[in-house]
Design an enzyme around this catalytic site. Structure first.
Site, PDB file in Angstrom:
ATOM      1  N   HIS A   1      35.988  10.297  64.308  1.00  0.00           N
ATOM      2  CA  HIS A   1      34.629   9.793  64.461  1.00  0.00           C
ATOM      3  C   HIS A   1      34.595   8.282  64.253  1.00  0.00           C
ATOM      4  O   HIS A   1      35.251   7.749  63.368  1.00  0.00           O
ATOM      5  CB  HIS A   1      33.751  10.483  63.409  1.00  0.00           C
ATOM      6  CG  HIS A   1      32.287  10.314  63.615  1.00  0.00           C
ATOM      7  ND1 HIS A   1      31.560  11.112  64.473  1.00  0.00           N
ATOM      8  CD2 HIS A   1      31.413   9.440  63.079  1.00  0.00           C
ATOM      9  CE1 HIS A   1      30.296  10.745  64.438  1.00  0.00           C
ATOM     10  NE2 HIS A   1      30.183   9.729  63.597  1.00  0.00           N
TER      11      HIS A   1
ATOM     12  N   ASP B   1      37.413  14.606  65.280  1.00  0.00           N
ATOM     13  CA  ASP B   1      36.164  14.188  64.642  1.00  0.00           C
ATOM     14  C   ASP B   1      35.884  15.015  63.394  1.00  0.00           C
ATOM     15  O   ASP B   1      35.740  16.239  63.464  1.00  0.00           O
ATOM     16  CB  ASP B   1      35.007  14.342  65.638  1.00  0.00           C
ATOM     17  CG  ASP B   1      33.767  13.588  65.232  1.00  0.00           C
ATOM     18  OD1 ASP B   1      33.467  13.527  64.033  1.00  0.00           O
ATOM     19  OD2 ASP B   1      33.076  13.052  66.137  1.00  0.00           O
TER      20      ASP B   1
END
Length: 232
Positions: free
Chosen positions: A201, A170
């Site tokens: 993400h 992420d």
């Protein structure tokens, strides 16, 4: 069937809209779908449709209504992505939680559905954690939640089950933050963390280039089983 419904704020002084998707039969539970920074866009409405197809009443409140009602942005368009970041900077998260709480009350009192869960993405993942800590929501799920390390002091208030799906790569949640999340929450009796190696993400978005099909399918299967266990 889908519709837009007004929801009264906790103070009763104003109203905001929510997108609602209803199942074919009477629902035994409802799930609040908490938006990303892109508003209640086509992807969030698709999430609602999928939950309605699984038999849930799905409700996505417009949490940006105090800034700009009806925001719908596309994360794959750079100008719209930047606008979303600006909205995130203006957004009052505490007020957002109060609006989620108002949505819980509306579902139980006005729509007659007692069991209520929540699922959120990105900003919504953070708000799902906050909802678990600050309301009486029955079960919550957060996908790639941002800034949870800043909220770990609230973990003792989480009384009902919570799942957090973590994208290991992420770009908004670094490895040190993920480590702190695990250290603080792995032994929490109500919290379960799942890691998804190699994905970034937004991997479970319904549309666009961020989606990772394999990781999204696994996370969504886990979410479905979680809600079946705690809301049915």
């Amino acid at each position: 069937m889908t519709e837009t419904v007004p929801i009264e704020t906790l103070t009763g002084s104003d109203r905001f809209n929510a997108h609602v998707a209803r199942p074919d039969d009477d629902p035994t539970a409802a799930i609040i779908v908490i938006q990303e920074i892109f508003g209640v866009n086509a992807g969030i409405r698709r999430k609602c449709d999928n939950l309605a197809a699984a038999g849930y009443l799905a409700v996505a409140p417009d949490l940006f209504w105090r800034i700009e009602p009806g925001v719908e942005l596309d994360p794959d368009i750079e100008e719209e992505f930047q606008r979303a970041l600006d909205l995130m900077g203006e957004f009052n998260q505490d007020a957002g939680i109060r609006d989620i709480e108002a949505t819980i009350h509306h579902i139980r009192r006005e729509l007659g559905v007692e069991k209520v869960g929540a699922v959120g993405y990105c900003l919504g993942g953070r708000l799902a954690y906050m909802t678990a800590a600050r309301t009486d929501i029955d079960a919550s799920v957060g996908y790639y939640a941002v800034g949870i390390d800043q909220l770990l002091g609230e973990k003792h208030a989480i009384a009902n089950p919570l799942v957090l799906h973590i994208a290991v790569e992420d770009g908004f949640v670094d490895k040190d933050t993920q480590k702190r999340m695990h250290e603080a929450l792995d032994d929490h009796p109500r919290v379960t963390l799942y890691d998804y190696p190699g994905v970034d993400h937004g991997f479970a978005t319904e549309f666009g280039k961020r989606r990772d099909e394999e990781a999204a399918k696994l996370a969504d299967e886990r979410t479905a089983a979680f809600f079946d266990q705690h809301l049915r």
